[in-house]
Structure formats: structure tokens, C-alpha cells
Scaffold this active site. Sequence first.
Site, short mmCIF file in Angstrom:
data_model
loop_
_atom_site.label_atom_id
_atom_site.label_comp_id
_atom_site.label_asym_id
_atom_site.label_seq_id
_atom_site.Cartn_x
_atom_site.Cartn_y
_atom_site.Cartn_z
NE ARG A 120 -4.16 -1.89 1.99
CZ ARG A 120 -4.20 -3.03 2.67
NH1 ARG A 120 -3.25 -3.31 3.55
NH2 ARG A 120 -5.18 -3.88 2.49
CE LYS A 142 1.23 13.45 -15.23
NZ LYS A 142 1.03 13.77 -16.67
CD GLU A 184 9.10 15.24 -22.45
OE1 GLU A 184 8.60 16.35 -22.18
OE2 GLU A 184 8.42 14.20 -22.57
CE LYS A 226 7.07 16.94 -14.67
NZ LYS A 226 7.29 15.61 -15.28
CD GLU A 236 -1.88 15.49 -16.10
OE1 GLU A 236 -0.70 15.57 -16.52
OE2 GLU A 236 -2.59 14.49 -16.29
NE ARG A 240 2.31 16.81 -13.22
CZ ARG A 240 2.85 15.99 -12.33
NH1 ARG A 240 2.47 16.04 -11.07
NH2 ARG A 240 3.76 15.11 -12.69
CG ASN A 244 0.02 15.99 -20.28
OD1 ASN A 244 0.97 15.31 -19.91
ND2 ASN A 244 -1.06 16.15 -19.55
CG HIS A 247 3.38 14.31 -23.62
ND1 HIS A 247 4.07 15.46 -23.90
CD2 HIS A 247 4.21 13.55 -22.86
CE1 HIS A 247 5.27 15.40 -23.32
NE2 HIS A 247 5.37 14.26 -22.69
CG HIS A 251 1.25 9.37 -24.49
ND1 HIS A 251 0.64 9.76 -23.32
CD2 HIS A 251 2.57 9.51 -24.28
CE1 HIS A 251 1.56 10.12 -22.44
NE2 HIS A 251 2.74 9.97 -23.00
CG HIS A 264 8.19 9.58 -23.95
ND1 HIS A 264 6.82 9.53 -24.14
CD2 HIS A 264 8.42 10.71 -23.22
CE1 HIS A 264 6.25 10.56 -23.54
NE2 HIS A 264 7.20 11.28 -22.97
#
Length: 360
Positions: A120, A142, A184, A226, A236, A240, A244, A247, A251, A264
Site C-alpha cells: 500500500r 507520475k 522534452e 516543471k 493535473e 499541469r 502534456n 503528448h 502517446h 518517447h
Amino acid sequence: MQTLSVALGERSYPVHVGTGLLDRAELLVPFLARKKVAVVTNTTVAPLYLERFAGALAREGVEVLRIVVRDGEEHKDWNSLNAVFDALLDQRCGRDCTLIALGGGVIGDLAGFAAATYQRGVQYIQVPTTLLAQVDSSVGGKTAINHPRGKNMIGAFHQPRIVLADMDTLKTLPDRELRAGLAEVIKHGLIRDTVFFGWLEANIERLLARKPEALEHAVLRSISIKAEIVSQDERESGLRQLLNFGHTFGHAIETGLGYGVWLHGEAVAAGMVMAADLSRELGYLADADVDRIRALLRRAGLPTAAGEITPSRMEQLMSVDKKAREGRVHFVLLERLGHAILRTDVPAVMVSRTLSGLTA
């Protein structure tokens, strides 16, 4: 060494950037719940840095469990995650064990998600060894693994205790990985800092040549941008999402072509050109702005189109992107260079026009 901070109240953490930091285990010891850690790395990074890093920890009296998984985006999956869990359970690691991600973005995401879910939740530390991980994925919390239907579909927000970015690790980075990381870096300038974008245009060759002072400036400015955004919007919910940029398209490219076919950063580069083109379609950017973006990415050796995937396949993949809400794709666009905005009402015909011009 220079230190930045991600300001999240009691969960704030430092980001150290400098040289020789893999040998500075004393920086990490104050953040350990006990002197036992599990270092998660891959088959590429392990021969380069694992024993050196583990030795530094051992000199501080820290017991080190070594976990080595296969390298590559295609291995950011349940099998690799279970391999991490198996190793932790075999060694009876409890909730007071700290996971350390030693590697690039794939390792950071995988180890971070393992930390977020093992018993957990246990704490973890990021030690990024690629440019992309140093400027982006190691900061912000993330964590995720991929699903065959979408990138990073299974994950959690779980902040590290500390980030240690050793610039020396970039010396062994393959050229392709360096270029992917620059995508990036360029993204940060496009969404937040026109001056930085101009600096990148003037210094891209120095970055490709790995001039230390240029790389350090690019890393520090990217992390600063960032960290500022994450500090204001950790989960997000608004601001935030601007990180992206490129992205949503990127993606879809990664998923459509198959994980690991493109890096990526390569997919994000092509995705940023698509997002810039869509911004032009909507009347935000001028042709000259889009040309500047495309030219810089090309000078960085990055792709600016995805000819191997059809527009219809791109639209299908974008519709299941995790950033979609109520059936609508959220697009991060550029109102102008250095200023990104979020739009949820982009006409489908404009998206189709962009995809038709930049895909198969």
C-alpha cells in the site's frame, strides 16, 4: 551541485543537479526510513553504474538489494512490475524499505509505481541517468506501467523523497537517447519560456555536442519550469496538463507503432509539430512559428512527422487517451510561443486536417 525544490508542503523534496552525485550517498541517507534500500535498474544501466552506486550506499552502512529488469519501453509492463514485487517479497522487504530508481524514464515510472503499490505504498528516490528522465519524468510523481491499448494507463501519483541528477551519466548516453531528451527540453521552452526557446535555438549544437555548461543550463531550467507547475497543480487538475504538450499525439504514435519502436521523446517531437500545426489551424500561431518549431526539432535530429501510422488509427488511439474527458480529447495548444493553453472544443475537421498532413 545546485539544488532546486518541488514545493508540496510537507511532501516537498529537493532536486540535486551536479557531477559525481552517484558517489554522494550521504545526500540520500537522511531520507531513508531505515538503512535498507532496493535499487531498481535495467540491463543497460546496471553494468555502467549499479555497483558504483551500491558501493557508495554500502559505505554509508546501507544494505542494498539489487533488482535488474529488462531494458525498453516494451518492458514497462505487469511482468516487470511483478519481478520487482517478487524480489521485494523474497527479501522480506517491509513498509520501511526505500526503492531507488536508477535509470531512465521507464525505470523511474516502473519503480515509482512499484513503490506506490507495494504494501500500500513505500517511499522511493529518483536517480535519473538519461536527459529525458532528468528534465521531466523524475520530477512530479507520475508513475505508471503501459497497457497494450494505451501508454501509462495504469499508474498512480507518488512523489519521490529526493531526486539526484548526476550530469556525468549523460556522458554514456547514446546519441539517440540524448536527442530524445532534448524533445522534452524544447517542450518546456515552448509552453512556458520564450527566452529559453530562443536560447535553445542558439545552443542546440552545443547541447548535441554535450557541452557541460549548456547541458546543465538546459537541465536546470527545465526542472525549474516543471517544478513550478507541479507545485501549483500536483494532480493535473488544470495547469499541469500544459506539460502534456505534444503528448496526446505522441502517446498515440507510441501505442500505434508498438512500444519501443520510437523512443518517447521522438514521439513527443512529432506530436509537438502536430500540436503546433493544430494551433495554426485554430489561428493561434503563424506559419513562421510552426516553421521555427519544426526547424529546431530537425536540428536536434528528431522526427517531425509520423508517416508509419494512419490518421484514422491516430484518431482512434487519441480517443482513449487518459487525458480525454467525457468523450472529448483535451488538446494542449500554443496560443503563442512560450504560452500554452488547454482546449476541449477543437473541431474534428481541424484535427483531421492536421493528421492528414503529418501522418500516412
